[in-house]
Structures are given as C-alpha cells and as structure tokens.
Write a protein that holds these residues in place. Structure first.
Motif, PDB file in Angstrom:
ATOM      1  N   UNK A 191       0.815  -1.216   0.000  1.00 39.43           N
ATOM      2  CA  UNK A 191       0.000   0.000   0.000  1.00 39.43           C
ATOM      3  C   UNK A 191       0.848   1.266   0.000  1.00 39.43           C
ATOM      4  N   UNK A 192       2.062   1.168   0.545  1.00 36.01           N
ATOM      5  CA  UNK A 192       2.914   2.361   0.651  1.00 36.01           C
ATOM      6  C   UNK A 192       3.947   2.461  -0.454  1.00 36.01           C
ATOM      7  N   UNK A 193       3.883   1.591  -1.472  1.00 32.50           N
ATOM      8  CA  UNK A 193       4.915   1.575  -2.504  1.00 32.50           C
ATOM      9  C   UNK A 193       4.810   2.809  -3.398  1.00 32.50           C
ATOM     10  N   UNK A 194       5.980   3.219  -3.961  1.00 31.62           N
ATOM     11  CA  UNK A 194       6.059   4.419  -4.795  1.00 31.62           C
ATOM     12  C   UNK A 194       6.868   4.080  -6.048  1.00 31.62           C
ATOM     13  N   UNK A 195       6.244   4.014  -7.216  1.00 35.11           N
ATOM     14  CA  UNK A 195       7.016   3.790  -8.436  1.00 35.11           C
ATOM     15  C   UNK A 195       7.708   5.074  -8.864  1.00 35.11           C
ATOM     16  N   UNK A 196       8.834   4.923  -9.574  1.00 34.19           N
ATOM     17  CA  UNK A 196       9.550   6.104 -10.057  1.00 34.19           C
ATOM     18  C   UNK A 196       9.486   6.156 -11.584  1.00 34.19           C
ATOM     19  N   UNK A 197      10.426   5.502 -12.282  1.00 31.67           N
ATOM     20  CA  UNK A 197      10.460   5.563 -13.746  1.00 31.67           C
ATOM     21  C   UNK A 197      10.264   4.181 -14.351  1.00 31.67           C
ATOM     22  N   UNK A 198       9.608   4.148 -15.504  1.00 33.78           N
ATOM     23  CA  UNK A 198       9.387   2.896 -16.221  1.00 33.78           C
ATOM     24  C   UNK A 198       9.814   3.068 -17.669  1.00 33.78           C
ATOM     25  N   UNK A 199      10.493   2.057 -18.200  1.00 26.37           N
ATOM     26  CA  UNK A 199      10.946   2.052 -19.592  1.00 26.37           C
ATOM     27  C   UNK A 199      10.482   0.755 -20.246  1.00 26.37           C
ATOM     28  N   UNK A 200      10.205   0.804 -21.542  1.00 23.88           N
ATOM     29  CA  UNK A 200       9.721  -0.376 -22.252  1.00 23.88           C
ATOM     30  C   UNK A 200      10.752  -0.797 -23.287  1.00 23.88           C
ATOM     31  N   UNK A 201      11.159  -2.052 -23.210  1.00 29.25           N
ATOM     32  CA  UNK A 201      12.022  -2.641 -24.227  1.00 29.25           C
ATOM     33  C   UNK A 201      11.399  -3.957 -24.685  1.00 29.25           C
ATOM     34  N   UNK A 202      11.058  -4.033 -25.951  1.00 35.17           N
ATOM     35  CA  UNK A 202      10.554  -5.280 -26.541  1.00 35.17           C
ATOM     36  C   UNK A 202       9.361  -5.838 -25.779  1.00 35.17           C
ATOM     37  N   UNK A 203       8.392  -4.963 -25.471  1.00 33.06           N
ATOM     38  CA  UNK A 203       7.162  -5.328 -24.775  1.00 33.06           C
ATOM     39  C   UNK A 203       7.411  -5.836 -23.346  1.00 33.06           C
ATOM     40  N   UNK A 204       8.523  -5.473 -22.759  1.00 35.74           N
ATOM     41  CA  UNK A 204       8.771  -5.729 -21.344  1.00 35.74           C
ATOM     42  C   UNK A 204       9.011  -4.385 -20.663  1.00 35.74           C
ATOM     43  N   UNK A 205       8.269  -4.106 -19.592  1.00 32.40           N
ATOM     44  CA  UNK A 205       8.425  -2.871 -18.838  1.00 32.40           C
ATOM     45  C   UNK A 205       9.468  -3.086 -17.751  1.00 32.40           C
ATOM     46  N   UNK A 206      10.435  -2.184 -17.678  1.00 38.41           N
ATOM     47  CA  UNK A 206      11.455  -2.208 -16.630  1.00 38.41           C
ATOM     48  C   UNK A 206      11.229  -0.976 -15.756  1.00 38.41           C
ATOM     49  N   UNK A 207      11.000  -1.176 -14.472  1.00 45.63           N
ATOM     50  CA  UNK A 207      10.616  -0.064 -13.604  1.00 45.63           C
ATOM     51  C   UNK A 207      11.461  -0.036 -12.339  1.00 45.63           C
ATOM     52  N   UNK A 208      11.869   1.178 -11.958  1.00 47.73           N
ATOM     53  CA  UNK A 208      12.486   1.390 -10.641  1.00 47.73           C
ATOM     54  C   UNK A 208      11.374   1.811  -9.689  1.00 47.73           C
ATOM     55  N   UNK A 209      11.359   1.203  -8.495  1.00 49.01           N
ATOM     56  CA  UNK A 209      10.198   1.306  -7.618  1.00 49.01           C
ATOM     57  C   UNK A 209      10.617   1.648  -6.185  1.00 49.01           C
ATOM     58  N   UNK A 210      11.630   2.497  -6.061  1.00 54.21           N
ATOM     59  CA  UNK A 210      12.126   2.891  -4.742  1.00 54.21           C
ATOM     60  C   UNK A 210      12.316   1.663  -3.850  1.00 54.21           C
ATOM     61  N   UNK A 211      11.711   1.627  -2.680  1.00 59.86           N
ATOM     62  CA  UNK A 211      12.016   0.539  -1.739  1.00 59.86           C
ATOM     63  C   UNK A 211      11.394  -0.803  -2.136  1.00 59.86           C
ATOM     64  N   UNK A 212      10.595  -0.805  -3.223  1.00 61.35           N
ATOM     65  CA  UNK A 212      10.101  -2.077  -3.766  1.00 61.35           C
ATOM     66  C   UNK A 212      11.054  -2.633  -4.814  1.00 61.35           C
ATOM     67  N   UNK A 213      12.187  -1.939  -5.034  1.00 62.12           N
ATOM     68  CA  UNK A 213      13.233  -2.462  -5.902  1.00 62.12           C
ATOM     69  C   UNK A 213      12.974  -2.266  -7.383  1.00 62.12           C
ATOM     70  N   UNK A 214      13.566  -3.162  -8.171  1.00 63.40           N
ATOM     71  CA  UNK A 214      13.446  -3.174  -9.632  1.00 63.40           C
ATOM     72  C   UNK A 214      12.450  -4.248 -10.027  1.00 63.40           C
ATOM     73  N   UNK A 215      11.546  -3.912 -10.940  1.00 69.79           N
ATOM     74  CA  UNK A 215      10.530  -4.853 -11.393  1.00 69.79           C
ATOM     75  C   UNK A 215      10.501  -4.878 -12.921  1.00 69.79           C
ATOM     76  N   UNK A 216      10.224  -6.042 -13.483  1.00 72.79           N
ATOM     77  CA  UNK A 216      10.028  -6.166 -14.931  1.00 72.79           C
ATOM     78  C   UNK A 216       8.690  -6.856 -15.173  1.00 72.79           C
ATOM     79  N   UNK A 217       7.879  -6.257 -16.052  1.00 77.14           N
ATOM     80  CA  UNK A 217       6.557  -6.782 -16.374  1.00 77.14           C
ATOM     81  C   UNK A 217       6.478  -7.094 -17.858  1.00 77.14           C
ATOM     82  N   UNK A 218       5.990  -8.283 -18.180  1.00 78.47           N
ATOM     83  CA  UNK A 218       5.800  -8.672 -19.570  1.00 78.47           C
ATOM     84  C   UNK A 218       4.434  -8.181 -20.050  1.00 78.47           C
TER      85      UNK A 218
END
Length: 293
Positions: free
Chosen positions: A85-112
């Motif tokens: 509930x307290x998470x804060x996303x920062x920046x997201x980039x898309x490469x080849x239909x995969x989203x790469x996002x920096x998410x502060x204390x939730x770390x790095x995430x990649x979404x297909x």
C-alpha cells in the motif's frame, strides 16, 4: 518527456495528465490528445507506438498501461501495483514489450506486456531496507548485453541480469540497398507465454525473410559476406515470413507451459530485391532465455 517517431509523450505530475503532441515540425508542436493519470511522473511508448506505460510517483502509485494506437484518443487499459500500500514507483521504460521499472524501496521490477490486458511480473530485484523515497531510483535496460543498470540511493550502482531481457551478439550485415535489419522479441519467453514472438525491423518492404533458430551460437567460421551466427548443426528450426509495407515482420513462437528451459539463438536473413538482382542482409544474433517465472 519522451519523443519517438515525431510524437512527444509528456508526463505532467502537477496536473496529473499524460499528453501526446505532434512534434514532426519542432517549430510548431500540435497537441493531439490527453489521458488523466494521477501524479504522472514518466511515460514510455512501445516500439510500435501502439501502447504506452506511465508511472504515478505517489504513495500507493501504480503503472498505467494505455492504448495509444490512436494518439488523439489514448485509452486506459489497466493499472499494475506491487501490492504494498505504501509503494512508490519512479520511472518505467519499455524494451521489446517488457516494462522495466524502478520502484524505490520495492526495488526493480520487470513486467511482460505480451498480453496488454494481463501484465505478468517476470523479474524482481529488491534488497532495499529503507522506507518512502529510498532504494532503487532508476534503471537502464537498453544495453545490447541484456544487463540492467540500477541506481540505488543507498548502495550506489548495481548491475543485474534477468532472463526477461535478450542478449545481442555479433553484428548485422547491411543489404546492397543500405538497409540494416534488426532483431527483437515481442515479450519474454517465459513458460506459458503463448504470445511470444521474434520480430524484425529495418528491412525493405515486402521482402522474404528467414528466421534461423538454434540451440547454440556459431563459434567458428562466422566470417564472410553474410556471417551466419547460428550453429546450424544444432537447429531448432528455420521459419519463413514476409515483411510488411514498413519493412517489419513478426514470427510467433508460443512457449507452452511444459517447454524445456534454457537458451535459444536467433538470427534473421533478409532477401533484398534490387531490380532483377537479389542480395542478402542479416541481423545480429539474439540469445533468448526460455524460463519459468
């Protein structure tokens, strides 16, 4: 703001808007359309200009996926959150239909985004221990090597690898007409992804193409006018296709749930017709991981 193919994608956090502007004439930009996105902090379109992802940099914020195939009428498709509930996303980039996002204390995430209606998390790296605006501040997923650079606000520079990001090797070979084709993926090859595909760009329109797939790269004899970068002694299979009017082609490679994991290697060969003659061009090689997410 991100500019691609004459369109500026602008995130405006103060007004909670995502704007699209025609900047094909930089001296006279024209507004096209707007979508309401709470605390819109950044935006990134897919390579084919059909979709865009925004990040809402606020407590409990989310990534929002939009259909921008009509830039005058962007349509929200859905949102994705980490679950905290307290998470804060920062920046997201898309490469080849995969989203790469920096998410502060939730770390790095990649979404297909192979299926835009149902994003799938395919990578996570998080060793943050702080709260609020701490942890992973930025990520850079565009290296040909496939590594992802992370900037951590407490730990500094981190370099990670994920099977969701393919690795380029070798060099492309230009055709006699000057085209230099490139190879990409549509999503990542996780088990059960029935929409995974390998794609070609930068080729002439209406050209014959051959996708070479192998279980290993070619390590010897790769020199010559058209280097073949796939070990044809260990083939997975050649697949034929035809480019469209924009010089693009897509070869579907659905990954069944029970497929063997490991690496496969791909390279496109393009037949370029110039008058009565036909010459060949080729992409670089691409190493793709088949993995369980």
């Amino acid at each position: 703001m991100h500019v691609q193919d004459g369109i500026a994608h602008v995130a405006r956090p103060a007004s909670s808007d995502y704007d699209l502007l025609d900047v094909s004439d930089p001296a006279s930009p024209r507004w096209l359309g707007t979508a309401a996105i709470p605390a819109a902090h950044n935006v990134w379109p897919t390579r084919d200009n059909n979709f865009a992802v925004t990040s809402s940099e606020t407590t409990g914020g989310s990534l929002t996926l939009l259909d921008i195939s009509n830039p005058r009428l962007p349509q929200r498709l859905g949102t994705w959150r980490t679950g905290a509930a307290s998470s804060i996303p920062h920046n997201a980039f898309v490469r080849d239909r995969v989203v790469h996002a920096s998410w502060y204390r939730e770390g790095y995430r990649a979404l297909d985004l192979s299926n835009p209606d149902a994003p799938v998390e395919v990578a996570l790296y998080d060793e943050s221990t702080g709260s609020g605006y701490s942890g992973t501040w930025g990520c850079y997923p565009f290296q040909p090597s496939g590594v992802v650079y992370l900037s951590d606000m407490q730990r500094g520079l981190l370099i990670v690898e994920t099977p969701a990001t393919p690795r380029q090797y070798g060099t492309a070979t230009a055709g006699a007409g000057g085209s230099l084709p490139s190879i990409h993926t549509h999503g990542s090859a996780y088990l059960g992804n029935d929409r995974f595909a390998v794609e070609l760009e930068g080729a002439p329109p209406d050209a014959d193409v051959l996708l070479l797939l192998g279980a290993a790269p070619r390590t010897q004899g790769a020199s010559g006018p058209l280097p073949i970068l796939i070990d044809l002694g260990r083939p997975v299979g050649p697949l034929r296709g035809l480019t469209d009017s924009r010089g693009r082609a897509s070869v579907p490679l659905p990954v069944p749930p029970g497929a063997p994991t490991g690496s496969i290697y791909g390279q496109f060969v393009v037949a370029e017709r110039i008058g009565a003659a036909t010459t060949l061009a080729a992409t670089s090689g691409l190493e793709i991981d088949v993995f369980a997410h």
